[in-house]
Write a protein that holds these residues in place. Sequence first.
Motif, PDB file in Angstrom:
ATOM      1  N   THR A   1       5.882   5.899  -2.854  1.00  0.00           N
ATOM      2  CA  THR A   1       6.237   4.797  -1.955  1.00  0.00           C
ATOM      3  C   THR A   1       5.242   4.793  -0.802  1.00  0.00           C
ATOM      4  N   GLY A   2       4.801   3.595  -0.413  1.00  0.00           N
ATOM      5  CA  GLY A   2       3.840   3.547   0.678  1.00  0.00           C
ATOM      6  C   GLY A   2       3.310   2.150   0.921  1.00  0.00           C
ATOM      7  N   LYS A   3       2.217   2.098   1.678  1.00  0.00           N
ATOM      8  CA  LYS A   3       1.601   0.835   2.078  1.00  0.00           C
ATOM      9  C   LYS A   3       0.104   0.910   1.857  1.00  0.00           C
ATOM     10  N   TRP A   4      -0.548  -0.227   1.884  1.00  0.00           N
ATOM     11  CA  TRP A   4      -1.991  -0.279   1.694  1.00  0.00           C
ATOM     12  C   TRP A   4      -2.631  -1.177   2.765  1.00  0.00           C
ATOM     13  N   LYS A   5      -3.907  -0.934   2.997  1.00  0.00           N
ATOM     14  CA  LYS A   5      -4.678  -1.725   3.964  1.00  0.00           C
ATOM     15  C   LYS A   5      -6.098  -1.846   3.437  1.00  0.00           C
ATOM     16  N   ALA A   6      -6.609  -3.061   3.367  1.00  0.00           N
ATOM     17  CA  ALA A   6      -7.948  -3.306   2.852  1.00  0.00           C
ATOM     18  C   ALA A   6      -8.945  -3.465   3.991  1.00  0.00           C
ATOM     19  N   ASN A   7     -10.236  -3.213   3.687  1.00  0.00           N
ATOM     20  CA  ASN A   7     -11.263  -3.388   4.704  1.00  0.00           C
ATOM     21  C   ASN A   7     -11.613  -4.859   4.915  1.00  0.00           C
ATOM     22  N   THR A   8     -10.885  -5.741   4.259  1.00  0.00           N
ATOM     23  CA  THR A   8     -11.049  -7.184   4.492  1.00  0.00           C
ATOM     24  C   THR A   8     -10.024  -7.706   5.485  1.00  0.00           C
TER      25      THR A   8
END
Length: 230
Positions: free
Chosen positions: A126-133
Motif C-alpha cells: 500500500t502506498g502512493k506515487w509521485k512522478a517527475n512530471t
Amino acid sequence: SGNGNPGSDATFNEAMIKAREKHATNNDANDASPNFETYKGDFEVKYQDRGSKLSGSAKIQLKNNNFGGYKIEGDCSDADGSAAINDGFVSFTGHGWWVEETFTGTDRGLKVLTQGKFDFENNSFTGKWKANTGGSGVYTEFKGKNVTRTFRTDAGVSNPQTLQTMLESDIPMVVALAETPAIEATPVLAHAVPESGFVAEPYVPNNPSPYAEYQTPNQVNGPELYVPRV
C-alpha cells in the motif's frame, strides 16, 4: 504514471531525498530482524492518475543487503511504457521507497517515486506515487502472486533448501575402523577314529569270575568292548 515533460517537476528530487532520509533514520525498522534473505514475485498494480483508473504490472525482488534492510530491484510496465527500478530501499518491517525510470515509448526518461509499506504476510503493498512530471496519486491495488522466499541457513549464507539441492551436495563419508583384539587359538583335542575294517577285540580280565562286575572301558587308547563270561 503522470503526464507532461519528464523532469519538469522541481520538487521530485527533493521528495526522493526526503524518502531516503526518512527510511534511513527509522530506528524501529532498522533494528528489526530479517524475515527472509530474498523475496520475489509478480505484482498486479492498479492506480489513479488525475482521475483515471489505470493498471499495470511489476516484477519485484528484494535482497538482504546486510545493512539493515533489503535492496529492491525489478521491472514495471504500465500505460507509460516499460520501466526499471534503479534506486530504493525496503526495511525488514516492509516500509520502503523506490524510483523507477521509463526507458521505452514516448515517456522515456519519466521517473516515478513510490513510497509505502509491504505486507509480507499477505504479499501486498500500500502506498502512493509521485512522478517527475508533477503527477501524483495512490495505488488502489498492489497484489503479489507467484511469490517465493529464501531464508538464511547459516552465518552470511542464503540458500533455499530443497530435496534436489540436498541430493546434489557432496556429503563427506566417514568410515570408522574398529580394532578387533587378537584371540589366542584354543587347542582342540580329538580322539582318533579307527579306520574302516577295525574290529575291536573283547576285553577278558585275568582270573575271570562268572559274577564279575561291569567295568567302564578305558577309551584313552581306543574303543574297547567288555564281554563278561557266564
